[in-house]
Write an enzyme that holds these catalytic residues in place. Sequence first.
Site, PDB file in Angstrom:
ATOM      1  N   HIS A   1      -9.700 -39.948  28.220  1.00 57.39           N
ATOM      2  CA  HIS A   1      -9.839 -38.818  26.905  1.00 57.39           C
ATOM      3  C   HIS A   1      -9.297 -38.377  25.941  1.00 57.39           C
ATOM      4  O   HIS A   1      -8.193 -39.012  26.178  1.00 57.39           O
ATOM      5  CB  HIS A   1     -10.541 -37.671  28.334  1.00 57.39           C
ATOM      6  CG  HIS A   1      -9.452 -37.497  28.006  1.00 57.39           C
ATOM      7  ND1 HIS A   1      -8.017 -36.574  28.117  1.00 57.39           N
ATOM      8  CD2 HIS A   1      -9.196 -36.517  29.954  1.00 57.39           C
ATOM      9  CE1 HIS A   1      -7.812 -35.726  28.947  1.00 57.39           C
ATOM     10  NE2 HIS A   1      -7.725 -36.374  30.716  1.00 57.39           N
TER      11      HIS A   1
ATOM     12  N   HIS B   1      -5.409 -37.808  26.584  1.00 64.83           N
ATOM     13  CA  HIS B   1      -4.743 -39.035  26.820  1.00 64.83           C
ATOM     14  C   HIS B   1      -4.802 -39.808  25.036  1.00 64.83           C
ATOM     15  O   HIS B   1      -2.995 -39.577  24.677  1.00 64.83           O
ATOM     16  CB  HIS B   1      -5.379 -40.013  27.491  1.00 64.83           C
ATOM     17  CG  HIS B   1      -5.561 -39.708  28.803  1.00 64.83           C
ATOM     18  ND1 HIS B   1      -6.278 -39.454  29.305  1.00 64.83           N
ATOM     19  CD2 HIS B   1      -4.232 -39.279  30.020  1.00 64.83           C
ATOM     20  CE1 HIS B   1      -6.556 -38.634  30.425  1.00 64.83           C
ATOM     21  NE2 HIS B   1      -5.611 -38.847  30.946  1.00 64.83           N
TER      22      HIS B   1
ATOM     23  N   GLY C   1      -5.349 -43.448  33.973  1.00 64.76           N
ATOM     24  CA  GLY C   1      -6.215 -44.039  33.767  1.00 64.76           C
ATOM     25  C   GLY C   1      -7.441 -42.597  33.231  1.00 64.76           C
ATOM     26  O   GLY C   1      -7.290 -41.310  33.189  1.00 64.76           O
TER      27      GLY C   1
ATOM     28  N   LYS D   1      -0.660 -29.174  29.305  1.00 63.00           N
ATOM     29  CA  LYS D   1      -1.905 -29.126  29.915  1.00 63.00           C
ATOM     30  C   LYS D   1      -1.503 -29.208  31.514  1.00 63.00           C
ATOM     31  O   LYS D   1      -1.347 -28.155  32.400  1.00 63.00           O
ATOM     32  CB  LYS D   1      -3.359 -29.461  30.223  1.00 63.00           C
ATOM     33  CG  LYS D   1      -3.828 -29.116  31.281  1.00 63.00           C
ATOM     34  CD  LYS D   1      -5.587 -29.364  30.890  1.00 63.00           C
ATOM     35  CE  LYS D   1      -6.517 -28.938  31.726  1.00 63.00           C
ATOM     36  NZ  LYS D   1      -6.005 -30.330  33.211  1.00 63.00           N
ATOM     37  N   ASP D   2      -0.311 -30.161  31.950  1.00 60.51           N
ATOM     38  CA  ASP D   2       0.121 -30.182  33.614  1.00 60.51           C
ATOM     39  C   ASP D   2       1.225 -29.145  33.566  1.00 60.51           C
ATOM     40  O   ASP D   2       2.448 -30.252  33.408  1.00 60.51           O
ATOM     41  CB  ASP D   2      -0.003 -31.501  33.926  1.00 60.51           C
ATOM     42  CG  ASP D   2      -1.894 -31.804  34.334  1.00 60.51           C
ATOM     43  OD1 ASP D   2      -1.948 -31.322  34.875  1.00 60.51           O
ATOM     44  OD2 ASP D   2      -1.713 -33.225  33.720  1.00 60.51           O
TER      45      ASP D   2
ATOM     46  N   SER E   1      -9.831 -32.815  30.889  1.00 58.00           N
ATOM     47  CA  SER E   1      -9.586 -33.084  31.650  1.00 58.00           C
ATOM     48  C   SER E   1     -10.513 -33.784  32.886  1.00 58.00           C
ATOM     49  O   SER E   1     -11.497 -34.300  32.556  1.00 58.00           O
ATOM     50  CB  SER E   1      -9.698 -31.971  32.890  1.00 58.00           C
ATOM     51  OG  SER E   1      -9.270 -32.604  34.441  1.00 58.00           O
TER      52      SER E   1
HETATM   53  O1  PAF Z   1      -0.937 -37.033  35.300  1.00 60.34           O
HETATM   54  C1  PAF Z   1      -1.479 -37.629  35.154  1.00 60.34           C
HETATM   55  O2  PAF Z   1      -1.510 -38.439  35.266  1.00 60.34           O
HETATM   56  C2  PAF Z   1       0.526 -38.117  36.453  1.00 60.34           C
HETATM   57  O3  PAF Z   1       0.573 -36.733  37.126  1.00 60.34           O
HETATM   58  C3  PAF Z   1       1.157 -39.014  35.774  1.00 60.34           C
HETATM   59  C4  PAF Z   1       2.171 -38.084  35.126  1.00 60.34           C
HETATM   60  C5  PAF Z   1       0.395 -40.394  35.547  1.00 60.34           C
HETATM   61  C6  PAF Z   1       1.810 -39.461  37.163  1.00 60.34           C
HETATM   62  O4  PAF Z   1       1.469 -40.464  38.011  1.00 60.34           O
END
Ligand code: PAF
Length: 277
Positions: free
Chosen positions: A32, A35, A29, A150-151, A186
Amino acid sequence: MQIIKNIDELKEFKKNNKNKSIGFVPTMGALHLGHLSLIKNAVSNNDIAIVSIFVNPTQFGVNEDFDIYPRTYQKDIELCKNAGVSAIFMPEIDTLYPNGLDDEVVLIPPVSMAKVFEGAIRENHFGGVLRVILKLFNLISPTNAYFGKKDAQQLLIIKKMVSDLFLDINIIPCDIVRDKNNLALSSRNVYLDSASYEMALNLPNAINKAMSLVLANTLESKIIENAAMACLAGLEVDYCNVVDYNLKKIQEIQKRNSLLIIAVRVGKVRLIDNCWF
Ligand code: PAF
């Protein structure tokens, strides 16, 4: 758009959408534009798109921000509806962890990938991420699942799980989305005050510097790391390293198998950024 809270409703939804390709975007959730770019990809390239919104307790350490992690559910629902999402899956903790958090089978990612960089300071973080992602993959059975570059460490570890466990799911990496000053978006950027924000802009400067060196064919990791570090002067740097897709430090960039990963602290806010070569 359907809002699904429990597993029976999810099963029913899947039964009604049998044989359709499913694009899945797992989130916690506080959506931004980063997403939203994943969501747009999922909507455009699949018959239906499902977004999950679940702040996953098993990926937070005891001193981390689980309790205060931003929860903006009404806004998130509106954003998903406007983006053409077919369903949001918003389970409670008990729904995803019916046997409690401490009494179930868990997944252990390889130490070489999960205990370094982010994993070195966030104990069991990636184990918690894999745990919830595997549950979500099993419940949703997506055709394609979308993750932000990014992650980077999270993305590479999830790809490894999918490959090691023979999961029949395509992992689609999506480009980093940046604000007008190039700071990677972020959910934690909301914690930056204006002075910290200015300081944080050194991070994308370091990324740009590294990228321009590699484009000019400078491939030696030390030169790239030192040039990036020079841009980060004044920030507390947790790490700034060139690594391969197994997160091993390497001496020289190998095209399509290397990235520069950086984590810094600006006051109390910890930020990460990276570039993929
Ligand atoms: O990147 C995220 O927001 C979280 O680590 C994810 C992939 C939704 C898992 O909870």
